[in-house]
Motif scaffolding. Structure first.
Motif, PDB file in Angstrom:
ATOM      1  N   ARG A  38       0.828  -1.210   0.000  1.00 44.73           N
ATOM      2  CA  ARG A  38       0.000   0.000   0.000  1.00 44.73           C
ATOM      3  C   ARG A  38       0.864   1.261   0.000  1.00 44.73           C
ATOM      4  O   ARG A  38       0.488   2.275  -0.610  1.00 44.73           O
ATOM      5  N   GLN A  40       4.139   1.588  -1.112  1.00 46.94           N
ATOM      6  CA  GLN A  40       5.077   1.811  -2.229  1.00 46.94           C
ATOM      7  C   GLN A  40       4.772   1.009  -3.486  1.00 46.94           C
ATOM      8  O   GLN A  40       5.500   1.116  -4.476  1.00 46.94           O
ATOM      9  N   GLY A  41       3.700   0.236  -3.479  1.00 48.84           N
ATOM     10  CA  GLY A  41       3.321  -0.520  -4.663  1.00 48.84           C
ATOM     11  C   GLY A  41       3.954  -1.897  -4.708  1.00 48.84           C
ATOM     12  O   GLY A  41       4.952  -2.165  -4.041  1.00 48.84           O
ATOM     13  N   MET A 124      -6.560  -3.014  -5.064  1.00 54.75           N
ATOM     14  CA  MET A 124      -5.334  -3.068  -5.872  1.00 54.75           C
ATOM     15  C   MET A 124      -5.398  -4.151  -6.937  1.00 54.75           C
ATOM     16  O   MET A 124      -4.687  -4.084  -7.951  1.00 54.75           O
ATOM     17  N   GLU A 128      -3.467  -5.247 -10.558  1.00 57.30           N
ATOM     18  CA  GLU A 128      -2.436  -6.254 -10.296  1.00 57.30           C
ATOM     19  C   GLU A 128      -3.015  -7.646 -10.525  1.00 57.30           C
ATOM     20  O   GLU A 128      -3.705  -8.202  -9.672  1.00 57.30           O
TER      21      GLU A 128
END
Length: 217
Positions: A38, A40-41, A124, A128
């Protein structure tokens, strides 16, 4: 000649970790992984960072999970299991709305932030594919329990084809509702608890053509 029996020696090496302790360790890793994802990806987060965050070696991390993406599975499973357990507790003399309002509780009493973290992963998963695949697998596991719930409300057997089809349809409806809620939260759209209950109830009735949702007398 009398011989003295030797005392059995304890096996060398580490003692096997209990299943409960292993599950707790996996959940701790999952929480740290989602925190990093969450912040920094997915692409910018490494297995080394996740392991360091929970004080483990990378080698140990990979004994728990096959990839960094799969670290989200325990949080998703915990949230899904909590919802399924809530459906199991649905009293026959209450409508679904009444039950959802009365029985609302976090999936983890000790870590109420787990539900928010799971919803963040679901949001997300829009971008993804790895998260998407894990979320779909986790959610599919609820179908047998949903079949039991439907069968109980209708007085039928959960193995019946019609009941299993309704369970699969209901699972899809609940998944869509959860995804909509997760995306709305991620986009900053305010949704009240009453709105969520209404949406879940609507999804249940739509998926089962209204045969479940109301109190049984």
């Amino acid at each position: 000649m009398t011989t003295v029996a030797e005392t059995p020696r304890a096996p060398r090496g580490r003692r096997p970790m209990s299943e409960r302790r292993r599950d707790l360790q996996r959940l701790e890793i999952s929480r740290e992984a989602v925190r990093l994802f969450r912040a920094q990806g997915l692409a910018a987060t490494s297995g080394e960072q996740i392991a360091e965050g929970v004080g483990l070696s990378v080698r140990t991390l990979w004994r728990y999970f096959r990839s960094k993406e799969s670290c989200v599975e325990p949080l998703l499973s915990q949230s899904s299991a909590a919802f399924v357990a809530m459906l199991r507790r649905w009293p026959r003399d209450r409508s679904l709305e009444e039950h959802l309002i009365a029985d609302a509780r976090p999936s983890s009493p000790t870590s109420p932030g787990d539900d928010e973290a799971a919803l963040a992963v679901i949001a997300m998963s829009r971008a993804e594919p790895a998260f998407r695949a894990i979320w779909l697998v986790v959610h599919e596991r609820s179908e047998p329990v949903l079949a039991e719930v439907i069968a109980d409300r209708l007085g039928r057997a959960p193995e019946e084809l019609a009941v299993r089809v309704q369970a699969a349809t209901l699972a899809a409806a609940l998944r869509i509702t959860t995804e909509d809620y997760a995306v709305a939260l991620a986009d900053g759209v305010a949704i009240t608890g009453e709105d969520m209950v209404a949406r879940l109830s609507e999804a249940v009735r739509a998926a089962t053509h209204g045969v479940i949702g109301e109190a049984l007398t």
